[in-house]
Design a protein around this motif. Structure first.
Motif, PDB file in Angstrom:
ATOM      1  N   ARG A   1     112.021  25.178 155.182  1.00 55.47           N
ATOM      2  CA  ARG A   1     112.015  25.877 155.643  1.00 55.47           C
ATOM      3  C   ARG A   1     110.433  25.547 155.837  1.00 55.47           C
ATOM      4  O   ARG A   1     109.734  26.426 157.128  1.00 55.47           O
ATOM      5  CB  ARG A   1     111.792  28.010 155.354  1.00 55.47           C
ATOM      6  CG  ARG A   1     110.538  28.115 154.119  1.00 55.47           C
ATOM      7  CD  ARG A   1     111.259  29.500 153.909  1.00 55.47           C
ATOM      8  NE  ARG A   1     110.512  29.809 153.100  1.00 55.47           N
ATOM      9  CZ  ARG A   1     109.414  31.101 152.447  1.00 55.47           C
ATOM     10  NH1 ARG A   1     109.278  32.040 153.642  1.00 55.47           N
ATOM     11  NH2 ARG A   1     109.153  31.717 151.568  1.00 55.47           N
TER      12      ARG A   1
ATOM     13  N   PHE B   1     109.515  22.755 157.026  1.00 54.91           N
ATOM     14  CA  PHE B   1     109.545  21.477 157.101  1.00 54.91           C
ATOM     15  C   PHE B   1     109.983  21.590 158.184  1.00 54.91           C
ATOM     16  O   PHE B   1     110.500  20.251 159.088  1.00 54.91           O
ATOM     17  CB  PHE B   1     109.870  20.101 156.084  1.00 54.91           C
ATOM     18  CG  PHE B   1     108.939  19.752 154.606  1.00 54.91           C
ATOM     19  CD1 PHE B   1     107.713  19.559 155.468  1.00 54.91           C
ATOM     20  CD2 PHE B   1     109.195  20.794 153.895  1.00 54.91           C
ATOM     21  CE1 PHE B   1     106.936  19.724 153.793  1.00 54.91           C
ATOM     22  CE2 PHE B   1     108.548  20.667 152.511  1.00 54.91           C
ATOM     23  CZ  PHE B   1     107.533  20.454 152.777  1.00 54.91           C
ATOM     24  N   THR B   2     110.708  22.756 158.596  1.00 52.60           N
ATOM     25  CA  THR B   2     111.290  23.341 160.257  1.00 52.60           C
ATOM     26  C   THR B   2     110.378  24.316 160.980  1.00 52.60           C
ATOM     27  O   THR B   2     110.030  25.299 160.284  1.00 52.60           O
ATOM     28  CB  THR B   2     112.795  22.947 159.605  1.00 52.60           C
ATOM     29  OG1 THR B   2     112.906  23.877 159.077  1.00 52.60           O
ATOM     30  CG2 THR B   2     113.527  21.561 159.570  1.00 52.60           C
ATOM     31  N   SER B   3     111.063  24.130 161.902  1.00 50.01           N
ATOM     32  CA  SER B   3     110.727  25.245 163.071  1.00 50.01           C
ATOM     33  C   SER B   3     110.677  25.039 164.218  1.00 50.01           C
ATOM     34  O   SER B   3     111.219  23.728 165.187  1.00 50.01           O
ATOM     35  CB  SER B   3     109.182  25.283 163.053  1.00 50.01           C
ATOM     36  OG  SER B   3     108.735  26.326 163.874  1.00 50.01           O
ATOM     37  N   PRO B   4     112.046  25.912 164.132  1.00 52.10           N
ATOM     38  CA  PRO B   4     112.719  26.716 163.426  1.00 52.10           C
ATOM     39  C   PRO B   4     112.792  27.109 162.719  1.00 52.10           C
ATOM     40  O   PRO B   4     114.012  25.475 162.813  1.00 52.10           O
ATOM     41  CB  PRO B   4     113.708  27.325 164.871  1.00 52.10           C
ATOM     42  CG  PRO B   4     114.096  26.560 166.620  1.00 52.10           C
ATOM     43  CD  PRO B   4     112.612  24.975 166.177  1.00 52.10           C
TER      44      PRO B   4
ATOM     45  N   LYS C   1      99.635  35.469 145.285  1.00 46.88           N
ATOM     46  CA  LYS C   1      99.650  35.251 147.018  1.00 46.88           C
ATOM     47  C   LYS C   1      99.413  34.485 147.698  1.00 46.88           C
ATOM     48  O   LYS C   1      97.783  34.122 147.211  1.00 46.88           O
ATOM     49  CB  LYS C   1      99.843  36.819 147.773  1.00 46.88           C
ATOM     50  CG  LYS C   1     100.723  38.089 147.005  1.00 46.88           C
ATOM     51  CD  LYS C   1     101.814  37.629 147.883  1.00 46.88           C
ATOM     52  CE  LYS C   1     102.783  38.784 147.269  1.00 46.88           C
ATOM     53  NZ  LYS C   1     102.431  39.247 146.022  1.00 46.88           N
ATOM     54  N   VAL C   2     100.061  34.113 149.194  1.00 46.39           N
ATOM     55  CA  VAL C   2      99.171  32.960 150.137  1.00 46.39           C
ATOM     56  C   VAL C   2      98.893  33.122 150.880  1.00 46.39           C
ATOM     57  O   VAL C   2     100.719  33.481 151.158  1.00 46.39           O
ATOM     58  CB  VAL C   2      99.285  31.712 149.604  1.00 46.39           C
ATOM     59  CG1 VAL C   2      98.634  30.791 147.777  1.00 46.39           C
ATOM     60  CG2 VAL C   2     100.501  31.128 149.202  1.00 46.39           C
ATOM     61  N   ASP C   3      98.474  32.818 151.868  1.00 40.87           N
ATOM     62  CA  ASP C   3      98.906  32.591 153.438  1.00 40.87           C
ATOM     63  C   ASP C   3      99.729  31.522 153.925  1.00 40.87           C
ATOM     64  O   ASP C   3      99.898  30.749 153.859  1.00 40.87           O
ATOM     65  CB  ASP C   3      98.061  32.269 154.024  1.00 40.87           C
ATOM     66  CG  ASP C   3      97.359  32.544 155.973  1.00 40.87           C
ATOM     67  OD1 ASP C   3      98.801  32.261 156.429  1.00 40.87           O
ATOM     68  OD2 ASP C   3      97.123  32.203 156.663  1.00 40.87           O
ATOM     69  N   ILE C   4     101.146  32.344 154.101  1.00 42.58           N
ATOM     70  CA  ILE C   4     102.416  31.301 153.982  1.00 42.58           C
ATOM     71  C   ILE C   4     102.553  30.598 155.692  1.00 42.58           C
ATOM     72  O   ILE C   4     102.782  29.112 155.600  1.00 42.58           O
ATOM     73  CB  ILE C   4     103.695  32.054 154.336  1.00 42.58           C
ATOM     74  CG1 ILE C   4     104.111  32.838 152.658  1.00 42.58           C
ATOM     75  CG2 ILE C   4     104.674  31.348 154.956  1.00 42.58           C
ATOM     76  CD1 ILE C   4     104.275  31.017 151.744  1.00 42.58           C
ATOM     77  N   VAL C   5     101.877  31.408 156.916  1.00 44.17           N
ATOM     78  CA  VAL C   5     101.526  30.547 157.893  1.00 44.17           C
ATOM     79  C   VAL C   5     100.973  29.554 157.543  1.00 44.17           C
ATOM     80  O   VAL C   5     101.421  28.431 158.214  1.00 44.17           O
ATOM     81  CB  VAL C   5     101.256  31.793 159.207  1.00 44.17           C
ATOM     82  CG1 VAL C   5     101.003  31.331 160.932  1.00 44.17           C
ATOM     83  CG2 VAL C   5     102.656  32.992 158.976  1.00 44.17           C
TER      84      VAL C   5
ATOM     85  N   LYS D   1     102.191  26.788 155.847  1.00 40.11           N
ATOM     86  CA  LYS D   1     103.467  26.112 156.765  1.00 40.11           C
ATOM     87  C   LYS D   1     102.699  25.322 158.093  1.00 40.11           C
ATOM     88  O   LYS D   1     103.420  24.298 158.693  1.00 40.11           O
ATOM     89  CB  LYS D   1     104.566  26.967 158.259  1.00 40.11           C
ATOM     90  CG  LYS D   1     105.265  26.583 158.263  1.00 40.11           C
ATOM     91  CD  LYS D   1     106.511  27.137 158.497  1.00 40.11           C
ATOM     92  CE  LYS D   1     107.373  26.431 159.283  1.00 40.11           C
ATOM     93  NZ  LYS D   1     108.986  27.537 159.633  1.00 40.11           N
ATOM     94  N   THR D   2     101.272  25.779 158.929  1.00 36.44           N
ATOM     95  CA  THR D   2     100.688  24.871 159.754  1.00 36.44           C
ATOM     96  C   THR D   2     100.491  23.367 158.387  1.00 36.44           C
ATOM     97  O   THR D   2     100.862  22.334 159.607  1.00 36.44           O
ATOM     98  CB  THR D   2      99.399  25.473 160.244  1.00 36.44           C
ATOM     99  OG1 THR D   2      99.156  26.170 159.315  1.00 36.44           O
ATOM    100  CG2 THR D   2      99.768  26.728 161.214  1.00 36.44           C
TER     101      THR D   2
ATOM    102  N   MET E   1     103.755  21.764 158.325  1.00 39.63           N
ATOM    103  CA  MET E   1     104.532  20.785 159.961  1.00 39.63           C
ATOM    104  C   MET E   1     103.681  19.668 160.126  1.00 39.63           C
ATOM    105  O   MET E   1     104.144  18.932 160.841  1.00 39.63           O
ATOM    106  CB  MET E   1     104.538  21.869 160.733  1.00 39.63           C
ATOM    107  CG  MET E   1     105.419  23.376 160.039  1.00 39.63           C
ATOM    108  SD  MET E   1     107.072  22.788 160.125  1.00 39.63           S
ATOM    109  CE  MET E   1     107.162  22.073 162.054  1.00 39.63           C
TER     110      MET E   1
ATOM    111  N   GLU F   1      92.756  27.363 157.180  1.00 42.61           N
ATOM    112  CA  GLU F   1      91.402  28.341 156.584  1.00 42.61           C
ATOM    113  C   GLU F   1      91.850  28.913 154.911  1.00 42.61           C
ATOM    114  O   GLU F   1      93.038  29.687 155.840  1.00 42.61           O
ATOM    115  CB  GLU F   1      91.235  28.839 157.415  1.00 42.61           C
ATOM    116  CG  GLU F   1      89.391  28.096 158.382  1.00 42.61           C
ATOM    117  CD  GLU F   1      88.779  28.699 158.946  1.00 42.61           C
ATOM    118  OE1 GLU F   1      88.626  30.006 158.448  1.00 42.61           O
ATOM    119  OE2 GLU F   1      89.081  28.580 160.504  1.00 42.61           O
ATOM    120  N   GLY F   2      91.296  29.390 154.898  1.00 40.65           N
ATOM    121  CA  GLY F   2      91.487  30.472 154.094  1.00 40.65           C
ATOM    122  C   GLY F   2      93.204  29.895 153.035  1.00 40.65           C
ATOM    123  O   GLY F   2      93.516  31.472 152.277  1.00 40.65           O
TER     124      GLY F   2
END
Lengths: 131, 335
Positions: free
Chosen positions: B149, B151-154, B230-234, B237-238, B241, B252-253
């Motif tokens: 999830r 490494f693929t989008s969508p 907890k981490v910033d998933i988005v 993913k950037t 990806m 960042e962050g």
């Protein structure tokens, strides 16, 4: 003969390992959502937590809020920055969706991108959809 | 205390700290997030191919299948076609069962002295290594597949379905994934077995403990990111990806814990071809499993045979016929 089998297997294995690379080449890759503050949230400029803290931790916060509301009937949350908020996802002006008006942009864009499927909306409704 | 596990344990701790402090202190996100993962995947593939090609070029002069059942014999004797196959179909079935169900591990026995007065050495069936291995391998596979999830989008629907099944026990927020918990529990069990079973401790080397500690470290950092710190998933993913589309970016962050996790995974990949983990490729080439037991039914010529100068009986007789007849020895052709 046997060597050909081995080479075939090896080629398949290498292709499998590299699948994230070629999969994104042959399919159109959706870009990361650009979070955007719209409506009331744009002018308000005060949220429950800081930006990155909120991005990482909002699900735990909502979980705590749910327990607090359901078990203790405590509906007010005073944030570290001194502001107080109504512990509600979708009811009233002072709730999450009361300020961040567009659920599709505020919730769904990132959840879809990260393949997260929260069950919030099995009970809650988007206030916009009722009207 | 045993240095065979203390040194790998320390190594894994230090590796994690290198990445954590490198990111938090020195700001080396680009190295631990971009450069090293690429290097690791290249090392993994190159090393893997090199190892397997090396194995493929080694000679297999004769068949050495291990057999666990009745060989093909007279028509009224029932053959065990999977455990003692004489056809490639049987071999294929045996390999499938071996690869997916670890059938030979299922036969694991342990030797121990009886606890009663007789105190005899006896062998008994020991299934827990098989159970632990099966739990570990399959949960690791599910965890690995779930990471697609990032490494693929969508995200393909099969991955979403896997996440749905894996998260079927809706506990907490974010909901618990069973595979992650099973992975950590199974690795801890396999580690406990090496530490507390004296017979296994005796044959365990640092190279046995290191991958275990590494995988425990990966599972622990992964679980901690998902459920505790907890981490910033988005943001993450950037980054991932960016890696797979060859346009790497550093978000960042994102905390050092994530880079520690990625660094341990990269170490695992880079270390893989040089380690016992190569049984991933090796299991397909196990000579005692992937050959049909037809040593006598078919003629197998040693591929190393060179042209031996032979002297057959006919030639021998041609050579000495007169002398043989003179001496009164029987001959085939009397001329």
């Amino acid at each position: 003969m046997n060597k050909n089998y081995i080479i075939t297997g090896l080629v398949i294995f290498v292709l499998t390992v590299l699948s994230p690379f070629w999969f994104n080449m042959i399919t159109t890759t959706q870009a990361a959502p650009e979070p955007e503050l719209v409506g009331k949230a744009k002018t308000e400029k005060k949220c429950v937590l800081g930006k990155y803290e909120m991005r990482a931790n909002h699900m735990s916060l909502l979980d705590e809020w749910r327990d607090s509301v359901v078990r203790n009937a405590d509906r007010m949350y005073t944030a570290a920055n001194g502001n107080s908020f109504n512990m509600s996802l979708s009811t009233g002006e002072n709730s999450c969706l009361g300020c961040h008006e567009d659920k599709a942009k505020f919730c769904d864009s990132c959840h879809t991108y990260a393949s997260v499927n929260p069950y919030c909306w099995e009970c809650h409704t988007n206030p916009k959809e009722i009207k | 205390m045993n240095q065979k596990y203390l040194i790998p344990l320390t190594a894994v701790f230090l590796l994690f700290l290198v990445a954590y402090t490198g990111v938090e202190g020195a700001g080396l996100q680009w190295f631990f997030g971009i450069v090293f993962p690429y290097v690791a995947i290249l090392a993994f593939l190159a090393g893997f191919v090199y190892k397997v090609l090396g194995w493929a070029s080694s000679a297999v002069p004769f068949r050495i299948p291990t057999t666990c059942g009745q060989q093909k014999s007279l028509p009224w004797i029932k053959q065990n076609t999977i455990d003692n196959p004489d056809t490639s179909t049987g071999v294929f079935l045996r390999m499938v069962l071996e690869i997916f169900l670890f059938r030979s591990l299922f036969r694991n026995t342990k030797a121990a002295f009886n606890r009663n007065a007789s105190n005899r050495l006896s062998y008994s069936w020991e299934i827990f290594l098989w159970v632990g291995a099966l739990a570990f391998h399959y949960s690791f596979l599910v965890v690995l597949l779930r990471h697609f999830r990032f490494f693929t989008s969508p995200v393909p629907s099969c991955i979403k379905f896997l996440e749905y099944i894996d998260g079927i026990v809706q506990l907490g927020l974010p909901g618990i994934f069973l595979s992650g918990v099973v992975l950590l529990a199974a690795t801890l069990f396999l580690l406990a077995r090496r530490i507390f079973d004296a017979k296994v401790t005796y044959i365990s080397q640092a190279a046995d403990y290191f991958p275990l500690f590494l995988i425990i470290g990966i599972a622990a950092t992964g679980l901690s990111m998902r459920y505790f710190t907890k981490v910033d998933i988005v943001g993450i993913k950037t980054l991932t990806m960016g890696l797979v589309t060859f346009s790497p970016t550093i978000p960042e962050g994102v905390s050092g814990l994530f880079y520690g996790h990625v660094f341990l995974v990269s170490i695992l990949f880079a270390y893989f071809p040089a380690s016992k983990l190569m049984h991933l490729g090796g299991i397909f080439l196990s000579p005692t499993r992937n050959m049909a037991n037809n040593t006598r039914a078919k003629r197998h010529v040693n591929p190393w045979n060179y042209d031996v100068k032979t002297h057959t009986y006919e030639e021998y007789e041609d050579h000495f016929r007169e002398k043989m007849i003179e001496a009164g020895l029987p001959v085939d052709k009397k001329e």
